[in-house]
Motif scaffolding. Structure first.
Motif, PDB file in Angstrom:
ATOM      1  N   GLU A 195      -3.958 -19.060   0.800  1.00  0.00           N
ATOM      2  CA  GLU A 195      -4.642 -21.293   1.103  1.00  0.00           C
ATOM      3  C   GLU A 195      -4.700 -21.752  -0.872  1.00  0.00           C
ATOM      4  OE1 GLU A 195      -8.788 -20.280   2.579  1.00  0.00           O
ATOM      5  OE2 GLU A 195      -7.473 -20.509   4.106  1.00  0.00           O
ATOM      6  N   LEU A 196      -5.283 -20.670  -2.130  1.00  0.00           N
ATOM      7  CA  LEU A 196      -5.390 -20.819  -3.293  1.00  0.00           C
ATOM      8  C   LEU A 196      -3.973 -21.441  -4.317  1.00  0.00           C
ATOM      9  CD1 LEU A 196      -8.118 -18.535  -4.266  1.00  0.00           C
ATOM     10  CD2 LEU A 196      -8.063 -21.197  -4.611  1.00  0.00           C
ATOM     11  N   ASN A 197      -2.825 -20.682  -3.406  1.00  0.00           N
ATOM     12  CA  ASN A 197      -1.355 -20.978  -3.964  1.00  0.00           C
ATOM     13  C   ASN A 197      -0.927 -22.308  -3.763  1.00  0.00           C
ATOM     14  OD1 ASN A 197      -1.202 -18.823  -5.797  1.00  0.00           O
ATOM     15  ND2 ASN A 197      -0.897 -17.578  -4.089  1.00  0.00           N
ATOM     16  N   GLU A 198      -0.654 -22.241  -1.974  1.00  0.00           N
ATOM     17  CA  GLU A 198      -0.543 -23.521  -1.912  1.00  0.00           C
ATOM     18  C   GLU A 198      -1.053 -24.483  -2.030  1.00  0.00           C
ATOM     19  OE1 GLU A 198       1.341 -26.744   0.519  1.00  0.00           O
ATOM     20  OE2 GLU A 198       2.024 -24.227  -0.014  1.00  0.00           O
ATOM     21  N   LYS A 199      -3.021 -24.489  -2.826  1.00  0.00           N
ATOM     22  CA  LYS A 199      -3.526 -25.747  -2.773  1.00  0.00           C
ATOM     23  C   LYS A 199      -3.257 -26.117  -4.247  1.00  0.00           C
ATOM     24  CE  LYS A 199      -7.834 -27.044  -3.738  1.00  0.00           C
ATOM     25  NZ  LYS A 199      -8.417 -28.019  -3.424  1.00  0.00           N
ATOM     26  N   LEU A 200      -2.671 -25.042  -5.461  1.00  0.00           N
ATOM     27  CA  LEU A 200      -2.679 -25.063  -6.688  1.00  0.00           C
ATOM     28  C   LEU A 200      -0.800 -25.290  -6.863  1.00  0.00           C
ATOM     29  CD1 LEU A 200      -5.402 -22.946  -8.158  1.00  0.00           C
ATOM     30  CD2 LEU A 200      -5.525 -25.158  -7.744  1.00  0.00           C
ATOM     31  N   LYS A 201      -0.238 -25.056  -6.554  1.00  0.00           N
ATOM     32  CA  LYS A 201       1.236 -25.122  -6.595  1.00  0.00           C
ATOM     33  C   LYS A 201       1.484 -26.418  -7.174  1.00  0.00           C
ATOM     34  CE  LYS A 201       3.222 -27.139  -2.423  1.00  0.00           C
ATOM     35  NZ  LYS A 201       3.953 -26.780  -0.935  1.00  0.00           N
ATOM     36  N   PHE A 251      -8.977  -3.773  -8.784  1.00  0.00           N
ATOM     37  CA  PHE A 251      -9.826  -4.306  -9.692  1.00  0.00           C
ATOM     38  C   PHE A 251     -10.868  -4.793  -8.625  1.00  0.00           C
ATOM     39  CE2 PHE A 251      -7.609  -3.777 -12.962  1.00  0.00           C
ATOM     40  CZ  PHE A 251      -8.118  -2.297 -13.595  1.00  0.00           C
ATOM     41  N   ASN A 252     -10.126  -5.001  -7.480  1.00  0.00           N
ATOM     42  CA  ASN A 252     -10.920  -6.177  -6.065  1.00  0.00           C
ATOM     43  C   ASN A 252     -11.072  -7.434  -6.523  1.00  0.00           C
ATOM     44  OD1 ASN A 252     -11.897  -5.559  -4.038  1.00  0.00           O
ATOM     45  ND2 ASN A 252     -13.381  -4.826  -3.888  1.00  0.00           N
ATOM     46  N   LEU A 253     -10.189  -8.033  -6.678  1.00  0.00           N
ATOM     47  CA  LEU A 253     -10.859  -9.176  -7.336  1.00  0.00           C
ATOM     48  C   LEU A 253      -9.758 -10.069  -7.383  1.00  0.00           C
ATOM     49  CD1 LEU A 253     -11.922  -9.633 -11.358  1.00  0.00           C
ATOM     50  CD2 LEU A 253     -10.597  -8.500 -10.412  1.00  0.00           C
ATOM     51  N   ILE A 254     -10.041 -11.635  -7.756  1.00  0.00           N
ATOM     52  CA  ILE A 254      -9.131 -12.318  -7.294  1.00  0.00           C
ATOM     53  C   ILE A 254      -8.081 -12.675  -9.076  1.00  0.00           C
ATOM     54  CG2 ILE A 254      -7.964 -14.959  -7.341  1.00  0.00           C
ATOM     55  CD1 ILE A 254     -10.246 -15.448  -5.043  1.00  0.00           C
ATOM     56  N   LYS A 255      -6.878 -12.363  -8.850  1.00  0.00           N
ATOM     57  CA  LYS A 255      -6.621 -12.569 -10.951  1.00  0.00           C
ATOM     58  C   LYS A 255      -6.303 -14.021 -10.573  1.00  0.00           C
ATOM     59  CE  LYS A 255      -2.885 -10.019 -11.915  1.00  0.00           C
ATOM     60  NZ  LYS A 255      -2.551  -8.323 -12.084  1.00  0.00           N
ATOM     61  N   VAL A 256      -6.148 -14.449 -11.765  1.00  0.00           N
ATOM     62  CA  VAL A 256      -5.174 -15.995 -11.954  1.00  0.00           C
ATOM     63  C   VAL A 256      -4.276 -16.298 -13.026  1.00  0.00           C
ATOM     64  CG1 VAL A 256      -5.584 -18.075 -12.065  1.00  0.00           C
ATOM     65  CG2 VAL A 256      -6.656 -17.238 -11.039  1.00  0.00           C
ATOM     66  N   ASN A 257      -2.678 -16.394 -12.942  1.00  0.00           N
ATOM     67  CA  ASN A 257      -2.186 -16.667 -14.179  1.00  0.00           C
ATOM     68  C   ASN A 257      -1.318 -17.398 -14.300  1.00  0.00           C
ATOM     69  OD1 ASN A 257      -1.927 -13.157 -13.534  1.00  0.00           O
ATOM     70  ND2 ASN A 257      -0.578 -13.245 -12.136  1.00  0.00           N
ATOM     71  N   THR A 307       8.698  -5.665 -14.874  1.00  0.00           N
ATOM     72  CA  THR A 307       7.422  -5.149 -13.906  1.00  0.00           C
ATOM     73  C   THR A 307       6.803  -6.606 -13.243  1.00  0.00           C
ATOM     74  OG1 THR A 307       6.073  -5.126 -15.925  1.00  0.00           O
ATOM     75  CG2 THR A 307       7.754  -3.313 -14.872  1.00  0.00           C
ATOM     76  N   ARG A 308       7.016  -8.040 -13.788  1.00  0.00           N
ATOM     77  CA  ARG A 308       6.031  -9.182 -13.793  1.00  0.00           C
ATOM     78  C   ARG A 308       7.322 -10.171 -12.907  1.00  0.00           C
ATOM     79  NH1 ARG A 308       2.627  -8.870 -19.815  1.00  0.00           N
ATOM     80  NH2 ARG A 308       1.904  -6.883 -18.988  1.00  0.00           N
ATOM     81  N   GLU A 309       8.881  -9.551 -12.388  1.00  0.00           N
ATOM     82  CA  GLU A 309       9.614 -10.347 -12.059  1.00  0.00           C
ATOM     83  C   GLU A 309       8.348 -11.614 -11.109  1.00  0.00           C
ATOM     84  OE1 GLU A 309      13.003  -9.536 -11.394  1.00  0.00           O
ATOM     85  OE2 GLU A 309      13.246  -9.700 -14.036  1.00  0.00           O
ATOM     86  N   GLU A 310       7.638 -10.914 -10.218  1.00  0.00           N
ATOM     87  CA  GLU A 310       7.435 -10.719  -8.636  1.00  0.00           C
ATOM     88  C   GLU A 310       5.931 -11.513  -8.519  1.00  0.00           C
ATOM     89  OE1 GLU A 310       8.719  -8.188  -5.955  1.00  0.00           O
ATOM     90  OE2 GLU A 310      11.153  -7.721  -6.289  1.00  0.00           O
ATOM     91  N   MET A 311       5.560 -11.610  -9.999  1.00  0.00           N
ATOM     92  CA  MET A 311       3.773 -12.200  -9.830  1.00  0.00           C
ATOM     93  C   MET A 311       3.339 -13.925  -9.404  1.00  0.00           C
ATOM     94  SD  MET A 311       2.387  -9.957 -12.768  1.00  0.00           S
ATOM     95  CE  MET A 311       1.760  -7.989 -12.512  1.00  0.00           C
ATOM     96  N   LYS A 312       2.954 -13.296  -8.551  1.00  0.00           N
ATOM     97  CA  LYS A 312       1.990 -15.667  -8.263  1.00  0.00           C
ATOM     98  C   LYS A 312       1.355 -15.797  -8.854  1.00  0.00           C
ATOM     99  CE  LYS A 312       4.041 -14.285  -3.874  1.00  0.00           C
ATOM    100  NZ  LYS A 312       3.286 -14.153  -2.084  1.00  0.00           N
TER     101      LYS A 312
END
Length: 232
Positions: free
Chosen positions: A6-12, A159-165, A146-151
């Motif tokens: 939902e966040l990825n869609e909202k902020l794309k 770490f059990n939390l949301i990571k924002v890049n 190692t980071r090519e597929e990160m969103k």
């Protein structure tokens, strides 16, 4: 995970500044930037403090940083009239590390290097992230295989939390254009051929044509070049 989708869609279609503003407003004291004091994190620090001067920005002092890294930490504190939070490794664990593998045992094996990273970086990061729901990073997909597929937004299982890049799709040119345009303090090692900067013993300048992360743990193969802070 539904919230991530939902966040990825909202902020794309949002700008990086809009993404920063959204997360700081939504998560308030439950969000922080984990800064390495590298170029990307300095861009984010500038954006964050333009949004909210009381927002949390922390860094990890491993005990083996370059003098230039402390210089940019000081310059950042002065420019924004803040004191970046600093987390240190536990003294006894560092002493035990030295007792078992010496000063530079991390060169001897991947296992040794990862143990050093765990003590000096991972454990302090876990303490820094306690009580948070979101952490912001300066990762870019172009930095490493190692980071090519990160969103933009991910769920960090380690770490059990949301990571924002927020800079995931930025180019290196965009990073430096922002720094120059906004007069953002940056690590002077970047001017000496260091695109990626970590601990002094594990970072070197790169040669023309080399990958931007070639100077990090250069004695290892590319697929191993993460310390454990950013697992998939």
């Amino acid at each position: 995970m539904r919230i991530i989708d939902e966040l990825n869609e909202k902020l794309k279609n949002s700008s990086t500044q809009e993404i920063i503003e959204f997360f700081i407003k939504e998560y308030k004291e439950k969000i922080a930037l984990a800064s390495s004091l590298g170029a990307e994190d300095q861009v984010l620090t500038d954006m964050i403090f333009k949004t909210d001067r009381t927002a949390r920005v922390f860094t990890l002092d491993t005990g083996r940083l370059n003098p230039e890294t402390y210089d940019v930490m000081d310059a950042t504190n002065l420019k924004y009239s803040v004191k970046l939070e600093v987390f240190f490794p536990k003294l006894q664990e560092v002493q035990n590390l030295y007792a078992t593998q010496g000063v530079n045992g991390h060169y001897e094996s991947i296992e040794n290097r990862k143990r050093c990273c765990n003590i000096r970086k991972i454990e302090p990061l876990k303490r820094a992230l306690e009580g948070l729901e979101v952490w912001i990073t300066g990762l870019r997909s172009a930095q490493s295989i190692t980071r090519e597929e990160m969103k933009l937004v991910e769920w960090d299982e380690a770490f059990n939390l949301i990571k924002v890049n927020p800079l995931i799709n930025w180019s290196e040119e965009e990073v430096w254009n922002y720094i120059k345009t906004n007069h953002v303090p940056y690590n002077k090692l970047h001017d000496q051929g260091f695109p990626s900067i970590g601990c002094a013993p594990c970072t070197r300048a790169i040669k023309d044509g080399e990958d931007v992360r070639a100077g990090r743990w250069w004695w290892e193969t590319p697929e191993h070049k993460e310390c454990g802070l950013h697992k998939k």
